[in-house]
Design an enzyme around this catalytic site. Structure first.
Site, mmCIF file in Angstrom:
data_model
loop_
_atom_site.group_PDB
_atom_site.id
_atom_site.type_symbol
_atom_site.label_atom_id
_atom_site.label_comp_id
_atom_site.label_asym_id
_atom_site.label_seq_id
_atom_site.Cartn_x
_atom_site.Cartn_y
_atom_site.Cartn_z
ATOM 1 N N GLU C 56 0.725 -0.905 -0.377
ATOM 2 C CA GLU C 56 -0.251 -0.101 -0.109
ATOM 3 C C GLU C 56 1.157 1.713 -0.643
ATOM 4 O OE1 GLU C 56 -0.460 -2.476 1.895
ATOM 5 O OE2 GLU C 56 -2.929 -2.848 0.808
ATOM 6 N N ALA C 80 -10.836 -0.029 2.981
ATOM 7 C CA ALA C 80 -10.159 1.976 3.637
ATOM 8 C C ALA C 80 -9.370 2.036 4.676
ATOM 9 C CB ALA C 80 -11.162 2.389 4.353
ATOM 10 N N PHE C 82 -6.929 -0.584 5.111
ATOM 11 C CA PHE C 82 -5.929 -1.222 3.913
ATOM 12 C C PHE C 82 -5.156 0.659 3.323
ATOM 13 C CE2 PHE C 82 -7.028 -5.182 1.786
ATOM 14 C CZ PHE C 82 -7.437 -5.766 2.608
ATOM 15 N N HIS C 125 -12.420 -4.944 8.663
ATOM 16 C CA HIS C 125 -12.216 -4.910 8.024
ATOM 17 C C HIS C 125 -14.128 -4.511 7.722
ATOM 18 C CE1 HIS C 125 -9.514 -8.603 6.896
ATOM 19 N NE2 HIS C 125 -9.310 -8.023 6.172
#
Lengths: 347, 340, 326
Positions: C56, C80, C82, C125
């Site tokens: 990322e 989001a 991540f 998550h």
């Protein structure tokens, strides 16, 4: 300086073929740049001490040779990404000294209108695309820039400067993998001064040289004595030529020395006095002048003139900066967001 | 290794396989019972069991969201694991975590991260703690499990550098199944693209890196043992790349509530149309492979092997039934455990 | 011409349209089109559509570099959360570079991610973390709640010269709605009044917009007329639209899937307190997620989330009506 670094210097020197001679004009131009950076930064140290420049300031005195040789070979459409120790890179890439100094002094006539300061020098028209204040934060930016150059079909290249401390950051590895996978025209230039902020390399990693850290990826890499202007010049020139032909990435590790503390005001309680004495003898400026006289491309008078010119330029720059007003609050507020392009709805 | 130990290893592999098949079948047999995302370890049983068979008292491990196999091998009650996956109050984590977030600290399994690569620095910290304890106690090691994709995370490199520098007693076990969800390794990894094993990444951190056939539990055991011995001696970490083939898709279908969930075909077929690759992997399935090996070596006879399989089936049937019968947690319990 | 299509199709339509329109738009991310048969790859080629490693920090940082060098990257970040792996690049690089350069450079990047997947995805998550990006000067934040807005806000995000966090809601991806064909832009900073009413203003974001509309139906049966306002972008925020509604109704409820103190509801409430205090006839009410990590098990998950009944109850309280037993 760590033992590991010294060993790397010896390795870099061993069996090195005599580099092709640098043309005298180029040699003098490099010396001029080194003098400009040296005089500029010595003046910065004084201005900082007398509180005319505020905030965090990092000097590159002792490492000017790398900035001069690398940036001196680039075009305006080649991009340079620098870090918190960026003055030398900026001047060598063509940023006007007056605007650079005005930026350090927080004036509206600065490169970035006084909003960035020492750690965030940008001169987009000359390809100085950004200096970031977080260690290694510029690495992925530079990879993206290199991808852009590839996508645009240009032969321009991207150079990213970073210190040996950045190599222990995960984003270095993420960027190296991507640059290798996508074969980006990116030249990683590590200025390895053996110190990550206040601690030596041996306290950060077991890997002797930065070049070894990228060894799993198999792209061209080299370690050179960063105080040897010719060595940096020749190796970088070779990589640059290949990068222009679409190859990449490359990593050039330059073993340099930080003559001053991590930042201005640093008490430097971590310094090894003996290493200090050794490195003073390796000042790239003194060595390059010496070589110029030995090889006959520099007279004593010329050398003095270069120093006088640089000093005068710094004083002119200072005069410019002093008369430039600080930015207004309205100017600052107006720059938070880019304006909507004509006819488009963002607001 | 004595025969009992070999039979124990085979038994754990069969238990993991049977458990994962129950999870997969739940989507058809009990629709709606499993929510969210599950990730199965079928195909990695030999790697998991070979690795965990090296563990000695006090050793610890951390893993990823593909985590059912570790506690099963460690002896955690499969009823509690299944109840967790079904979101029930008798679940291993009380229904708070679900399939991706199993933990059984009492057995040394300190937990998982649902985010790729983020468990690696945590396991490295567990290794730091172990190093300090090891000065006064019989030395322990930490097994850190992650996938091939995680080796492109900065956190992986930062952790390996530090572990190497501080000589932490950690064995980094990369279960390389060659896919990041649907992306093949050679599409995202410069080493894989160059045809190199991913264990070469260890070179960047001055530590040993070895690649082993993750379908062979004894090979995995030998490799991880050597790495664990090195760690136990205080000589520092090792990167072990264990090459496995995940026999199911990355996880069940991702869909909003109301859409029935199930497992689609493996990405080799679904995305790349490469049925040959998948069928070759099935032919190399480590569970029947090890069974055959033990029978040929006379360690097991067919009847005993069938008994083991039958016992595992009965155990997992009971786990499913237990989990189905377990009540849901009280809704108000949701705000427990936010702070210690 | 509008036709009914799902939210997720509308998102992809905007991306495809903008990529056709502007060849500097580049799209990449984890698991984006690994197959060469992917329609985006076929349409735009591997240079502009790439699958990237799980890196990322590099993915987001590279997008910023691409933008500095003249492209308009859209990075697919899937979840989001991540983005949290790369907070320096999201918070401390992309939105600050233009400012610190004194306006010399610009960073037209879209960070595209899903959020709020409260469908049994447990604690890592399912977050609603958009609010942490609203306080970063230089970043814009768009939260489409309808298929049409999903299309129009993405197109606008791509054309914007600033970094934009464009967050789709995973629980809405299959919701259908009317979406204009062809070029379609929804301006940033322009709230949408989803329902008009005179008694109470309900400001809702993303998935809670639908919940607020359901609450408004419940309230209407009791004679309470709620006005439902969807800001659509939180940065910039259309505060005038909210204030003029509150001026009309005198009552305000804010619904938000985030936890209370990390919610957009909390800063919008502060703005109304400062700029619209005189309009308020009663204290405002926030209906947010409870302060807990989202639990896996369904009954607990439902318990921590806002829903139409909690929103309606809050509305009854602010207008002084008797609560209704659930």
């Amino acid at each position: 300086m760590t033992g590991a670094g010294s060993a790397a210097v010896r390795r870099a020197r061993a069996g090195k073929p005599r580099p092709p001679a640098i043309p005298p004009d180029t040699a003098v131009a490099l010396l001029r740049t080194i003098w400009r950076i040296r005089c500029f930064e010595e003046r910065i140290a004084q201005l900082h001490k007398s509180l005319q420049i505020q905030g965090l300031v990092h000097l590159s005195i002792g490492g000017e040779g790398v900035a001069a040789t690398v940036c001196g070979q680039l075009r305006d459409d080649d991009a340079v990404y620098s870090g918190h120790r960026a003055h030398g890179h900026a001047l060598a890439k063509g940023a006007p000294m007056a605007q650079t100094l005005a930026e350090l002094m927080g004036r509206s006539g600065g490169l970035c209108r006084g909003l960035g300061g020492s750690m965030h020098l940008v001169d987009a028209t000359r390809g100085l695309m950004g200096a970031t204040g977080v260690v290694g934060g510029n690495l992925p930016l530079a990879a993206g820039d290199a991808l852009a150059k590839r996508l645009a079909g240009s032969d321009a290249v991207t150079v990213v400067f970073f210190g040996d401390g950045a190599v222990q950051a995960g984003h270095f590895h993420e960027t190296v993998n991507l640059a290798a996978l996508w074969e980006l025209p990116l030249i990683f230039v590590c200025e390895n001064n053996g110190m990550a902020e206040f601690t030596s390399r041996a306290e950060h990693t077991t890997v002797a040289s930065v070049a070894d850290v990228v060894s799993p990826y198999g792209f061209a890499r080299a370690t050179v004595d960063g105080s040897d202007v010719a060595a940096v010049h020749d190796k970088f020139a070779a990589y640059l030529e290949q990068a222009r032909m679409g190859e990449g990435p490359f990593l050039l590790e330059c073993l340099t020395h930080r003559r001053r503390g991590h930042y201005e005001g640093d008490q430097q309680q971590y310094r090894d006095e003996q290493a200090e004495a050794q490195w003073s003898a390796k000042d790239p400026l003194a060595r390059w002048q010496e070589r110029g006289r030995a090889e006959g491309w520099l007279s004593a008078a010329q050398a003095q003139q270069l120093e006088r010119d640089a000093t005068a330029e710094v004083e002119q720059a200072l005069a410019y900066a002093r008369q430039s007003p600080p930015p207004t609050a309205a100017q600052a507020a107006a720059l938070v967001y880019a304006a909507a392009p004509d006819g488009a709805p963002p607001r | 290794m004595d025969n009992d130990r070999l039979i124990w290893m085979y038994t754990q592999m069969v238990r993991i396989r049977e458990f994962e098949e129950r999870v997969k079948r739940t989507f058809d047999e009990h629709p709606g019972v499993i929510r969210g995302h599950t990730h199965l370890a079928d195909g990695a049983e030999a790697s998991i069991v070979g690795s965990l068979a090296t563990m000695q008292p006090g050793d610890q491990l951390m893993a990823t969201y593909r985590c059912h196999g570790y506690p099963i091998t460690l002896g955690t009650d499969t009823k509690a694991i299944m109840a967790e996956i079904y979101g029930r109050t008798d679940g291993l984590c009380g229904g708070y975590g679900g399939s991706m977030h199993l933990a059984d600290p009492g057995r040394g399994f300190l937990g998982t991260s649902g985010i790729v690569g983020q468990g690696i620095p945590q396991a490295t910290g567990v290794g730091y703690a172990a190093q300090i304890r090891n000065r006064t106690q019989p030395p322990t090691v930490v097994l850190c499990f992650f996938g091939d994709g995680a080796s492109k995370q900065g956190a992986f490199h930062e952790s390996l550098n530090l572990a190497s520098l501080w000589k932490l007693p950690v064995v980094y076990i990369m279960e390389n199944n060659n896919y990041n969800v649907a992306t093949r390794s050679e599409q995202e990894d410069a080493n894989a693209a160059a045809g190199e094993p991913l264990s070469v990444k260890a070179k960047a951190h001055s530590m040993p890196g070895v690649t082993v056939d993750g379908g062979d539990p004894l090979a995995v055991h030998a490799t991880v043992s050597e790495a664990a011995d090195r760690a136990r001696r205080g000589d520092g970490p090792t990167l072990v790349e264990s090459k496995v083939y995940r026999l199911s898709a990355h996880g069940n279908l991702i869909a909003p509530p109301g859409v029935p969930l199930h497992y689609e075909e493996h990405e080799a077929i679904r995305v790349f149309g490469n049925r040959d690759e998948y069928e070759a992997a099935l032919r190399g399935d480590p569970v029947p492979r090890f069974r055959m090996q033990l029978i040929e070596q006379g360690v097991l006879d067919v009847a005993r092997a069938d008994e083991i399989a039958q016992a595992a089936r009965e155990e997992m049937d009971a786990a499913v039934q237990f989990a189905l019968d377990s009540p849901f947690p009280a809704p108000e319990a949701a705000t427990n455990f936010v702070y210690a | 011409m509008a036709r009914e299509i799902p939210y997720i199709v509308a998102v992809n339509e905007a991306l495809q349209f903008e990529m056709e329109r502007d060849e500097t738009v580049v799209f990449y991310g984890q698991d984006v089109a690994p197959s060469d048969e992917d329609p985006l790859v076929k349409a735009f080629g591997r240079d502009r559509v790439r699958v990237s490693p799980i890196s990322e920090t590099a993915e987001i940082g590279m997008a910023t570099g691409l933008a500095l060098a003249g492209f308009r990257p859209v990075v697919e970040l899937l979840m989001a959360e991540f983005m949290l792996v790369a907070m320096n690049q999201v918070v401390n690089e992309a939105p600050r570079l233009r400012y610190m350069s004194g306006g010399q450079v610009k960073v037209p990047v879209v960070f595209k991610a899903g959020y709020g997947f409260t469908a049994g995805w447990a604690g890592q998550h399912t977050g609603s973390i958009y609010n942490m990006f609203c306080g970063i000067p230089g970043l814009k934040v768009a939260l489409p709640s309808t298929p049409a807005d999903a299309k129009g806000l993405l197109a606008t995000a791509i054309r914007d010269d600033n970094p934009v966090c464009y967050f789709i809601h995973y629980l809405l991806v299959l919701e259908h709605g009317d979406v204009p064909e062809g070029e379609y832009l929804v301006p940033f900073g322009e709230a949408s009044v989803r329902r008009t009413g005179s008694d109470v203003t309900i400001v809702a974001t993303g998935w809670t917009v639908g919940k607020a509309l359901q609450a408004a139906e419940l309230l209407a049966q009791e004679g309470i007329e709620a006005e439902v306002i969807d800001p659509r972008t939180l940065q910039p925020l259309d505060l005038p639209a909210i204030l003029s509604s509150v001026e009309k109704t005198g009552h305000l409820v804010l619904a938000d899937q985030a936890t209370r103190h990390a919610s957009a509801a909390s800063f919008i409430a502060a703005e109304v307190a400062e700029h619209g205090f005189g309009y308020l006839k009663a204290p405002v009410k926030l209906v947010t997620a409870l302060d807990a990590t989202i639990p896996y098990s369904q009954p607990m998950e439902a318990y921590v989330l806002p829903d139409e009944h909690k929103i309606a109850d809050a509305a009854r309280q602010v207008v002084g009506a008797a609560p209704v037993a659930a």
